[in-house]
Design an enzyme around this catalytic site. Structure first.
Site: not given
Length: 373
Positions: A213-215, A248
């Protein structure tokens, strides 16, 4: 011999140009230089990384660095313009949809240097995605469009592109994943962090799922991240999950106070081969990545995409990908289908056969010869 600049700005870009480099090395009509814009600095992009891809280190490193979208794009445009003026390549080839793709296309085109766009025509319809803007602008000025799926052909035709300029060639990312998966069959994987995880899973029956998951729409919003995390914890009660976490995203998990529980193993970001070693044998992949939707389809791994839209519909129409949105109920229900053996099977789409790069080189050779004549 015509010189082509192959532009890459981030690690995934190099995976896309690698098959093209290998194809160019097998012929004598075209020469090439690999241009690394330096859009992203990646500590894993070392000599071993390029050895794994079977390509040489970049010929040119621009060191553009970070900054806002505008600042980064501007820096790349200025530096790439100087490069093109100094050497005047016969063509510039860009891949994907990052800021480097957009910036180098504009600089080249303003110097009347032809532009080839690999992965052209993909559209999500979501203008809140910076990548969608990059795709649209790049395709508005490119000369040759190398297309991965039927939907992209239709979008380009709808946008007024000539059929003669649209080339349905297959997918270089698939070329690369097949190449790397074959290398893994004889590689020593013992040093991979993912190998240790898989060994532990083998003692518990061998089944596991992989999360990426990064969006920003998923991981930067506390409410959304909490909803998705709840679904993942519910799935993990039935299937151990492993989550290579972007820094992040990890920071957001901490700041939002989200505990993923004992059945989800967190590890750091993985190098390409280590990550491929992990997900190729997964029971299911849960992701919001664009590229992973395609790679899982190429290897027939069930994929659940946690997004409301996809610019890669062929992975849903034909492949092993299911688009579920961000509703926790739908995420869990689809995962349970997979666990019950009722998940989507899918197939590898037309021309996803590992030879897209060869077709691209054939077209470029022919088109550049025509221009010179």
């Amino acid at each position: 011999m015509s010189l082509i600049y192959l532009v890459a700005g981030a690690r995934p870009n190099f995976m896309k140009i690698a098959p093209i480099v290998r194809a160019l090395q097998q012929q004598s009509a075209l020469s090439f230089k690999i241009v690394h814009t330096g859009q992203h600095y990646d500590r894993d992009m070392n000599e071993v990384f390029f050895e794994e891809l079977g390509i040489p280190q970049p010929d040119i490193f621009m060191g553009a660095g970070g900054g806002s979208h505008a600042a980064q794009t501007a820096k790349i445009m200025v530096q790439f313009e100087e490069l093109c003026i100094a050497e005047r390549p016969a063509a510039v080839l860009v891949v994907g949809d990052v800021n480097s793709t957009l910036a180098c296309s504009i600089s080249a085109k303003k110097l009347n240097i032809p532009v080839a766009h690999v992965e052209a025509g993909l559209r999500s319809g979501d203008m809140s995605m910076p990548e969608e803007i990059n795709r649209l602008v790049t395709d508005s000025i490119s000369d040759w469009f190398f297309v991965t799926e039927p939907s992209a052909v239709k979008f380009l035709q709808k946008e007024g592109k000539s059929d003669d300029a649209i080339h349905y060639v297959g997918h270089v990312m698939v070329d690369n994943v097949l190449f790397q998966a074959d290398k893994l069959t004889t590689a020593d994987t013992s040093s991979y962090e993912t190998a240790a995880f898989k060994a532990g899973m083998a003692e518990q029956g061998g089944r596991y799922g992989v999360i990426t998951l990064h969006r920003p729409s998923n991981v930067d919003d506390a409410v959304m991240m909490t909803r998705i995390a709840g679904a993942l914890k519910e799935i993990a009660a039935d299937l151990p999950l492993v989550f290579p976490v972007h820094p992040r995203t990890r920071a957001n998990l901490a700041s939002f106070g989200i505990d993923l529980g004992p059945n989800i193993t967190l590890m750091g970001p993985q190098a390409y081969m280590s990550f491929l070693n992990l997900w190729k044998d997964a029971t299911v992949v849960l992701t919001d990545s664009g590229g992973l939707q395609e790679e899982t389809t190429a290897l027939g791994v069930p994929c659940i995409t946690i997004r409301e839209n996809t610019e890669r519909p062929v992975t849903v129409d034909e492949g092993s990908n299911v688009l579920v949105g961000t509703d926790p109920v739908r995420i869990v229900a689809e995962a349970r289908k997979v666990l019950a053996g009722q998940g989507k099977q899918g197939r590898r789409p037309h021309l996803w056969d590992g030879k897209a790069a060869e077709r691209i080189v054939e077209v470029l050779t022919r088109e550049l010869a025509r221009l010179q004549a």
